[in-house]
Design an enzyme around this catalytic site. Structure first.
Site, PDB file in Angstrom:
ATOM      1  N   SER A  15     -35.892   6.625  -3.743  1.00  0.00           N
ATOM      2  CA  SER A  15     -37.355   6.245  -3.945  1.00  0.00           C
ATOM      3  C   SER A  15     -38.212   6.849  -5.104  1.00  0.00           C
ATOM      4  O   SER A  15     -37.486   7.584  -5.938  1.00  0.00           O
ATOM      5  CB  SER A  15     -38.026   6.781  -2.496  1.00  0.00           C
ATOM      6  OG  SER A  15     -37.780   8.192  -2.424  1.00  0.00           O
ATOM      7  N   SER A  16     -39.547   6.520  -5.068  1.00  0.00           N
ATOM      8  CA  SER A  16     -40.404   7.134  -6.163  1.00  0.00           C
ATOM      9  C   SER A  16     -39.714   6.757  -7.546  1.00  0.00           C
ATOM     10  O   SER A  16     -39.986   7.500  -8.541  1.00  0.00           O
ATOM     11  CB  SER A  16     -40.380   8.766  -6.303  1.00  0.00           C
ATOM     12  OG  SER A  16     -40.836   9.206  -5.034  1.00  0.00           O
ATOM     13  N   GLY A  18     -41.368   4.228  -8.889  1.00  0.00           N
ATOM     14  CA  GLY A  18     -42.480   3.729  -9.585  1.00  0.00           C
ATOM     15  C   GLY A  18     -42.365   1.957  -9.477  1.00  0.00           C
ATOM     16  O   GLY A  18     -42.864   1.196 -10.316  1.00  0.00           O
ATOM     17  N   VAL A  21     -46.030   0.655  -9.614  1.00  0.00           N
ATOM     18  CA  VAL A  21     -46.697   0.500 -11.055  1.00  0.00           C
ATOM     19  C   VAL A  21     -45.863  -0.757 -11.827  1.00  0.00           C
ATOM     20  O   VAL A  21     -46.535  -1.493 -12.603  1.00  0.00           O
ATOM     21  CB  VAL A  21     -46.458   1.738 -11.868  1.00  0.00           C
ATOM     22  CG1 VAL A  21     -46.781   1.673 -13.345  1.00  0.00           C
ATOM     23  CG2 VAL A  21     -46.888   2.901 -11.172  1.00  0.00           C
ATOM     24  N   GLU A 143     -44.335  -6.338  -3.142  1.00  0.00           N
ATOM     25  CA  GLU A 143     -43.464  -5.248  -3.279  1.00  0.00           C
ATOM     26  C   GLU A 143     -42.932  -4.808  -1.762  1.00  0.00           C
ATOM     27  O   GLU A 143     -43.384  -4.659  -0.776  1.00  0.00           O
ATOM     28  CB  GLU A 143     -44.426  -3.880  -3.802  1.00  0.00           C
ATOM     29  CG  GLU A 143     -43.468  -2.771  -3.882  1.00  0.00           C
ATOM     30  CD  GLU A 143     -44.439  -1.654  -4.298  1.00  0.00           C
ATOM     31  OE1 GLU A 143     -45.760  -1.856  -4.705  1.00  0.00           O
ATOM     32  OE2 GLU A 143     -44.164  -0.349  -4.091  1.00  0.00           O
ATOM     33  N   LYS A 192     -23.007   3.151 -11.554  1.00  0.00           N
ATOM     34  CA  LYS A 192     -22.265   2.949 -10.582  1.00  0.00           C
ATOM     35  C   LYS A 192     -23.168   2.915  -9.258  1.00  0.00           C
ATOM     36  O   LYS A 192     -23.116   2.020  -8.419  1.00  0.00           O
ATOM     37  CB  LYS A 192     -21.327   4.128 -10.152  1.00  0.00           C
ATOM     38  CG  LYS A 192     -20.626   3.863  -8.811  1.00  0.00           C
ATOM     39  CD  LYS A 192     -19.302   2.800  -9.111  1.00  0.00           C
ATOM     40  CE  LYS A 192     -18.166   3.621  -9.863  1.00  0.00           C
ATOM     41  NZ  LYS A 192     -17.042   2.668 -10.454  1.00  0.00           N
ATOM     42  N   GLY A 357     -62.376  14.716   1.538  1.00  0.00           N
ATOM     43  CA  GLY A 357     -61.409  15.330   2.629  1.00  0.00           C
ATOM     44  C   GLY A 357     -62.065  15.605   3.916  1.00  0.00           C
ATOM     45  O   GLY A 357     -62.871  15.050   4.427  1.00  0.00           O
ATOM     46  N   CYS A 384     -67.887  12.374  -1.730  1.00  0.00           N
ATOM     47  CA  CYS A 384     -67.882  12.327   0.040  1.00  0.00           C
ATOM     48  C   CYS A 384     -67.804  13.536   0.492  1.00  0.00           C
ATOM     49  O   CYS A 384     -68.967  14.116   0.642  1.00  0.00           O
ATOM     50  CB  CYS A 384     -66.347  11.526   0.340  1.00  0.00           C
ATOM     51  SG  CYS A 384     -66.604  10.688   1.869  1.00  0.00           S
ATOM     52  N   HIS A 510     -66.776   6.508  -2.513  1.00  0.00           N
ATOM     53  CA  HIS A 510     -65.590   6.774  -3.389  1.00  0.00           C
ATOM     54  C   HIS A 510     -65.682   6.028  -4.431  1.00  0.00           C
ATOM     55  O   HIS A 510     -64.997   4.827  -4.536  1.00  0.00           O
ATOM     56  CB  HIS A 510     -64.373   6.580  -2.506  1.00  0.00           C
ATOM     57  CG  HIS A 510     -64.224   7.563  -1.617  1.00  0.00           C
ATOM     58  ND1 HIS A 510     -63.351   8.808  -1.577  1.00  0.00           N
ATOM     59  CD2 HIS A 510     -64.705   7.569  -0.236  1.00  0.00           C
ATOM     60  CE1 HIS A 510     -63.540   9.514  -0.454  1.00  0.00           C
ATOM     61  NE2 HIS A 510     -64.251   8.784   0.441  1.00  0.00           N
ATOM     62  N   GLU A 512     -64.034   6.504  -7.162  1.00  0.00           N
ATOM     63  CA  GLU A 512     -62.497   6.362  -7.930  1.00  0.00           C
ATOM     64  C   GLU A 512     -62.016   5.217  -7.543  1.00  0.00           C
ATOM     65  O   GLU A 512     -61.248   4.813  -8.343  1.00  0.00           O
ATOM     66  CB  GLU A 512     -61.777   7.693  -7.451  1.00  0.00           C
ATOM     67  CG  GLU A 512     -61.457   7.601  -6.096  1.00  0.00           C
ATOM     68  CD  GLU A 512     -62.346   8.343  -4.881  1.00  0.00           C
ATOM     69  OE1 GLU A 512     -63.512   8.226  -5.451  1.00  0.00           O
ATOM     70  OE2 GLU A 512     -62.012   8.757  -4.006  1.00  0.00           O
TER      71      GLU A 512
HETATM   72  N1  GLN Z   1     -65.057  14.517   6.657  1.00  0.00           N
HETATM   73  C1  GLN Z   1     -66.181  13.872   6.024  1.00  0.00           C
HETATM   74  C2  GLN Z   1     -66.720  12.564   6.861  1.00  0.00           C
HETATM   75  O1  GLN Z   1     -65.743  12.122   7.603  1.00  0.00           O
HETATM   76  C3  GLN Z   1     -65.814  13.376   4.570  1.00  0.00           C
HETATM   77  C4  GLN Z   1     -64.859  12.078   4.291  1.00  0.00           C
HETATM   78  C5  GLN Z   1     -64.185  11.984   3.064  1.00  0.00           C
HETATM   79  O2  GLN Z   1     -64.374  12.767   2.130  1.00  0.00           O
HETATM   80  N2  GLN Z   1     -63.470  10.730   2.817  1.00  0.00           N
HETATM   81  O3  GLN Z   1     -67.650  12.082   6.431  1.00  0.00           O
END
Ligand code: GLN
Length: 540
Positions: A15-16, A18, A21, A143, A192, A357, A384, A510, A512
């Site tokens: 695994s891993s 890529g 990608v 994939e 192999k 998080g 977030c 988010h 990102e």
């Molecule tokens: N735990 C927080 C919430 O549920 C932040 C969520 C997150 O950072 N994705 O609002």
């Protein structure tokens, strides 16, 4: 309109390697030759989606615009291609069985025994056909997750074998990505394991058309001949994929040099249209020649796992590319941070990012780091949970509410400056129930956000249950934290800023997920640009 071609990519030996990608880079190359592509991931696990999995198990959960919680490989697909992804681009064994069983309970199978072949395999095939029907793309690249030989992936391999049998080699192609390991004691690369992996595939009725071999150094002619002979794959269809030194964004170029796209088109009998690759060429040039250096701290509790903040790392690197700078990300675990050691921990840092998080662990360390960023005027981006922690920090230290908190961490706090979104209160089920996906946000003119986005209307992706508690709005604004982005109904705070600080911004969404190397996200461009100013000031 030509008929859609289907390209399936399987993985062998390990695994891993890529695969994600590789799929994405093949997408880049085909798009550069003027073809349209749609990319799909088949995940063999039984979870319906990775939304409920721990980042330690699965890495980051990538969120699509339509609010699906998906595998992080979809992030690569979006970053490398123009194809717009939705929940249909991410399929798991769990989803397949879920719909087959639902149909069985409704009585749709009219008394028949429901079986892996044909019912499960038909459902898998339908998910693939849906993509080509809806998007009318030239290529659907799929994939197959996992490694050939795993029990879980057998139904997927059976489904794609059937598709080849039905549509033939001019419409369905198999690419197998394998590892050619170097045994250091013998000083030799070994073919192999690849031979064995292809034998496994053959036993399932799949003969790969192209082999992509991950290998440390370029493949010799003899090695290529040997693999070709043992695996029934033409010489020219054995592609070597040598480890890349600098950045994954060099991978499309590497596959172009290896003629992967040419071999794919030739094998499928399609025109080798002229390639327009200049965008990616200049990108690689910038990556290779950027000299400026800047250090940005990422404060998150999953830093030990490479993939847990995958999109964040990528978006930071896009911000670096836009500023022609090499960004070194200093990963810090908030559980190791407190107000006594924060100064030393952040020494020499030019910018601070606190990502999203869940759960209480690490919160106090994040708050300490944000306090440092705010009071020492270090560029800060909170995403977030990172934004929520910025609000908590401000309430504690500027509003004087010592126990201010989010109800996620302290339901009894007297000052719940972050609290659960009202619609979320009734929800009991865990999977797919957060506020998910793209929502519009209105930005106030004159704010940092406006300066970066250069627009009053944006749309960003979300994944949260908690929000800024609106009744505190005035108190915050009076003390110097401005709310500069809202949902169109004004009920949900999307952006907070501290105008007296050079660049301090927290966003409930988010950013990102929408950043690409070819279209870096304005907030990441801004974070790197502002951090570079600190480097200049020599505040190392
Ligand atoms: N735990 C927080 C919430 O549920 C932040 C969520 C997150 O950072 N994705 O609002």
């Amino acid at each position: 309109m030509q008929k859609t071609r289907y390209i399936f990519i399987t993985g062998g030996v390990s695994s891993s390697l890529g695969k994600g990608v590789t799929v994405a880079a093949l997408g880049t190359l085909l798009e550069s030759r003027g073809y349209s592509v749609s990319l799909q991931k088949m995940d063999p696990y039984i979870n319906v989606d990775p939304g409920t999995m721990s980042p330690y198990q699965h890495g980051e959960v990538y969120v699509t615009d339509d609010g699906a919680e998906t595998d992080l490989d979809l992030g690569y697909y979006e970053r490398f291609t123009n194809s717009k992804l939705s929940r249909k681009n991410s399929v798991s064994t769990g989803q397949i069985y879920y719909s087959v069983i639902e149909r069985e309970r409704k009585g749709d199978y009219l008394g028949r025994t429901v079986q892996v072949v044909p019912h499960i395999t038909n459902e898998i095939r339908n998910r693939i056909y849906t993509l080509s029907r809806e998007n009318e793309t030239d290529f659907v690249i799929v994939e197959i997750g996992g490694t050939v030989g795993d029990i879980e992936s057998v139904p997927f391999l059976e489904a794609i074998r059937q598709m080849r049998y039905e549509h033939g080699a001019s419409q369905v192609m198999f690419i197998h990505l394998t590892l050619v390991p170097t045994i250091h004691a013998a000083g030799e690369a070994k073919t192999k394991p690849t031979q064995h992996s292809v034998k496994e595939l053959l036993a399932l009725g799949i003969q790969p058309d192209i082999l992509i071999c991950r290998i440390q150094k370029n493949m010799t002619k003899e090695m290529r001949n040997k693999i070709s002979l043992f695996c029934n794959v033409k010489d020219e269809n054995v592609i070597s994929a040598v480890d890349i030194a600098n950045s994954i964004y060099e991978i499309p170029q590497m596959y172009k040099d290896e003629k992967l796209d040419e071999v794919v088109l030739k094998t499928l009998g399609m025109d080798l249209r002229k390639i327009n690759f200049s965008k990616w060429e200049s990108l690689v040039k910038i990556i290779r020649t950027s000299k400026k250096k800047v250090k940005i701290a990422l404060i998150g509790k999953y830093i030990s796992l490479q993939d847990a903040y995958r999109s964040i790392y990528e978006a930071i690197s896009h911000g670096g590319i836009a500023n022609e700078a090499n960004v070194e990300v200093i990963k810090l675990n908030p559980e190791d941070l407190d107000k006594n050691n924060i100064k030393d921990a952040l020494k020499g840092i030019h910018g601070i990012l606190v990502p999203g998080g869940f759960g209480e662990r690490g919160i106090e360390g994040k708050v300490a780091a944000i306090h440092y960023a705010r009071t020492k005027k270090i560029p800060f981006l909170g995403i977030c949970l990172g934004m929520q922690c910025a609000v908590i920090e401000f309430a504690r230290n500027e509003l004087g509410y010592k126990d201010a908190n989010s109800t996620e961490f302290n339901p009894k706090s007297e000052h719940p400056v972050i609290s659960m979104i009202e619609e979320q209160m009734e929800i009991e089920q865990m999977g797919g129930t957060m506020r998910l996906g793209g929502y519009p946000c209105r930005i106030l003119k004159g704010s940092i956000a406006f300066q970066e986005y250069k627009s009053e209307k944006i749309s960003e992706r979300h994944r949260h249950r908690f929000e800024f508690t609106l009744r505190y709005k005035e108190e915050f604004e009076k003390k110097g934290m401005k709310l500069t982005g809202f949902s169109p109904d004004q009920n949900l705070v999307e952006i907070v800023e501290v105008p007296s600080h050079p660049w301090f911004i927290g966003v409930q969404f988010h950013p990102e997920f929408q950043s690409k190397p070819t279209q870096p996200h304005p907030l990441f461009v801004g974070l790197v640009r502002e951090s570079l100013k600190l480097v200049k000031k020599g505040e190392e």
